[in-house]
Design a protein around this motif. Sequence first.
Motif, PDB file in Angstrom:
ATOM      1  N   VAL A   1      15.318  58.500 -32.799  1.00  0.00           N
ATOM      2  CA  VAL A   1      16.769  58.513 -32.627  1.00  0.00           C
ATOM      3  C   VAL A   1      17.425  58.246 -33.977  1.00  0.00           C
ATOM      4  N   GLN A   2      18.437  59.047 -34.283  1.00  0.00           N
ATOM      5  CA  GLN A   2      19.208  58.829 -35.514  1.00  0.00           C
ATOM      6  C   GLN A   2      20.688  58.916 -35.205  1.00  0.00           C
ATOM      7  N   LEU A   3      21.433  57.980 -35.784  1.00  0.00           N
ATOM      8  CA  LEU A   3      22.883  58.011 -35.747  1.00  0.00           C
ATOM      9  C   LEU A   3      23.355  58.095 -37.194  1.00  0.00           C
ATOM     10  N   GLN A   4      23.879  59.255 -37.559  1.00  0.00           N
ATOM     11  CA  GLN A   4      24.265  59.496 -38.948  1.00  0.00           C
ATOM     12  C   GLN A   4      25.778  59.338 -39.090  1.00  0.00           C
ATOM     13  N   ALA A   5      26.194  58.227 -39.675  1.00  0.00           N
ATOM     14  CA  ALA A   5      27.624  57.968 -39.873  1.00  0.00           C
ATOM     15  C   ALA A   5      28.070  58.548 -41.209  1.00  0.00           C
ATOM     16  N   SER A   6      29.258  59.120 -41.219  1.00  0.00           N
ATOM     17  CA  SER A   6      29.812  59.692 -42.442  1.00  0.00           C
ATOM     18  C   SER A   6      31.331  59.667 -42.375  1.00  0.00           C
ATOM     19  N   GLY A   7      31.948  59.996 -43.494  1.00  0.00           N
ATOM     20  CA  GLY A   7      33.404  60.105 -43.530  1.00  0.00           C
ATOM     21  C   GLY A   7      34.119  58.969 -44.220  1.00  0.00           C
ATOM     22  N   GLY A   8      33.396  57.955 -44.628  1.00  0.00           N
ATOM     23  CA  GLY A   8      34.029  56.849 -45.331  1.00  0.00           C
ATOM     24  C   GLY A   8      34.461  57.244 -46.727  1.00  0.00           C
ATOM     25  N   GLY A   9      35.205  56.348 -47.357  1.00  0.00           N
ATOM     26  CA  GLY A   9      35.660  56.613 -48.705  1.00  0.00           C
ATOM     27  C   GLY A   9      36.780  55.685 -49.092  1.00  0.00           C
ATOM     28  N   LEU A  10      37.440  56.022 -50.176  1.00  0.00           N
ATOM     29  CA  LEU A  10      38.563  55.252 -50.688  1.00  0.00           C
ATOM     30  C   LEU A  10      39.867  55.913 -50.242  1.00  0.00           C
ATOM     31  N   VAL A  11      40.748  55.125 -49.665  1.00  0.00           N
ATOM     32  CA  VAL A  11      42.022  55.658 -49.197  1.00  0.00           C
ATOM     33  C   VAL A  11      43.110  54.632 -49.486  1.00  0.00           C
ATOM     34  N   GLN A  12      44.311  55.108 -49.721  1.00  0.00           N
ATOM     35  CA  GLN A  12      45.442  54.208 -49.982  1.00  0.00           C
ATOM     36  C   GLN A  12      45.968  53.608 -48.685  1.00  0.00           C
ATOM     37  N   PRO A  13      46.576  52.450 -48.762  1.00  0.00           N
ATOM     38  CA  PRO A  13      47.201  51.880 -47.565  1.00  0.00           C
ATOM     39  C   PRO A  13      48.165  52.873 -46.938  1.00  0.00           C
ATOM     40  N   GLY A  14      48.127  52.946 -45.618  1.00  0.00           N
ATOM     41  CA  GLY A  14      48.949  53.907 -44.895  1.00  0.00           C
ATOM     42  C   GLY A  14      48.278  55.249 -44.682  1.00  0.00           C
ATOM     43  N   GLY A  15      47.156  55.468 -45.335  1.00  0.00           N
ATOM     44  CA  GLY A  15      46.446  56.734 -45.225  1.00  0.00           C
ATOM     45  C   GLY A  15      45.574  56.815 -43.985  1.00  0.00           C
ATOM     46  N   SER A  16      44.835  57.927 -43.895  1.00  0.00           N
ATOM     47  CA  SER A  16      43.989  58.189 -42.733  1.00  0.00           C
ATOM     48  C   SER A  16      42.594  58.621 -43.163  1.00  0.00           C
ATOM     49  N   LEU A  17      41.644  58.340 -42.295  1.00  0.00           N
ATOM     50  CA  LEU A  17      40.271  58.829 -42.446  1.00  0.00           C
ATOM     51  C   LEU A  17      39.722  59.115 -41.067  1.00  0.00           C
ATOM     52  N   ARG A  18      38.772  60.022 -41.007  1.00  0.00           N
ATOM     53  CA  ARG A  18      38.052  60.254 -39.763  1.00  0.00           C
ATOM     54  C   ARG A  18      36.568  60.049 -40.009  1.00  0.00           C
ATOM     55  N   LEU A  19      36.003  59.108 -39.300  1.00  0.00           N
ATOM     56  CA  LEU A  19      34.574  58.859 -39.380  1.00  0.00           C
ATOM     57  C   LEU A  19      33.857  59.660 -38.310  1.00  0.00           C
ATOM     58  N   SER A  20      32.655  60.092 -38.643  1.00  0.00           N
ATOM     59  CA  SER A  20      31.821  60.832 -37.693  1.00  0.00           C
ATOM     60  C   SER A  20      30.494  60.115 -37.516  1.00  0.00           C
ATOM     61  N   CYS A  21      29.968  60.210 -36.313  1.00  0.00           N
ATOM     62  CA  CYS A  21      28.647  59.662 -36.008  1.00  0.00           C
ATOM     63  C   CYS A  21      27.879  60.757 -35.272  1.00  0.00           C
ATOM     64  N   ALA A  22      27.040  61.452 -36.012  1.00  0.00           N
ATOM     65  CA  ALA A  22      26.255  62.539 -35.443  1.00  0.00           C
ATOM     66  C   ALA A  22      24.938  61.994 -34.920  1.00  0.00           C
ATOM     67  N   ALA A  23      24.663  62.253 -33.657  1.00  0.00           N
ATOM     68  CA  ALA A  23      23.470  61.691 -33.017  1.00  0.00           C
ATOM     69  C   ALA A  23      22.386  62.742 -32.848  1.00  0.00           C
ATOM     70  N   SER A  24      21.163  62.290 -33.009  1.00  0.00           N
ATOM     71  CA  SER A  24      20.008  63.119 -32.687  1.00  0.00           C
ATOM     72  C   SER A  24      19.011  62.240 -31.939  1.00  0.00           C
ATOM     73  N   GLY A  25      18.355  62.834 -30.957  1.00  0.00           N
ATOM     74  CA  GLY A  25      17.406  62.078 -30.159  1.00  0.00           C
ATOM     75  C   GLY A  25      18.000  61.437 -28.925  1.00  0.00           C
ATOM     76  N   ILE A  26      19.327  61.430 -28.852  1.00  0.00           N
ATOM     77  CA  ILE A  26      20.028  60.961 -27.659  1.00  0.00           C
ATOM     78  C   ILE A  26      21.184  61.907 -27.382  1.00  0.00           C
ATOM     79  N   ILE A  27      21.732  61.804 -26.203  1.00  0.00           N
ATOM     80  CA  ILE A  27      22.923  62.574 -25.844  1.00  0.00           C
ATOM     81  C   ILE A  27      24.074  61.594 -25.764  1.00  0.00           C
ATOM     82  N   VAL A  28      25.078  61.782 -26.615  1.00  0.00           N
ATOM     83  CA  VAL A  28      26.139  60.771 -26.728  1.00  0.00           C
ATOM     84  C   VAL A  28      26.885  60.590 -25.417  1.00  0.00           C
ATOM     85  N   SER A  29      27.027  61.656 -24.636  1.00  0.00           N
ATOM     86  CA  SER A  29      27.772  61.531 -23.390  1.00  0.00           C
ATOM     87  C   SER A  29      27.007  60.712 -22.348  1.00  0.00           C
ATOM     88  N   ASN A  30      25.722  60.496 -22.561  1.00  0.00           N
ATOM     89  CA  ASN A  30      24.922  59.677 -21.651  1.00  0.00           C
ATOM     90  C   ASN A  30      24.791  58.233 -22.121  1.00  0.00           C
TER      91      ASN A  30
END
Length: 115
Positions: free
Chosen positions: A1-30
Amino acid sequence: VQLQASGGGLVQPGGSLRLSCAASGIIVSNNNMAWYRQAPGKQRELVAFIVSSLGSTAYADSVKGRFTISRDNTKNTVYLQMNSLKSDDTAVYYCRATRSLADYWGQGTKVTVSS
């Protein structure tokens, strides 16, 4: 099973980011999927989670109204949309999957909110 998190970084206050967690070996909806974060010198805390069956969501009070957790079953990925970011949101963010006795953590992605 792997959970690969990505999307982090440097952002200014008030800004936005979207993090992703891509799963393998499991089904996220379960699985119950969650995002946690750990700031320097602090304990890891729950930020948001989404329940496997109905997809119900819940949030820490500190992020309510600013963060949104969601999942894309076709991509087997969970997201954390973070808006109106504050310096207090600076942390390493981890995704977690739980189902019965199974408990899996991703490797973390760093978010820095700074001007």
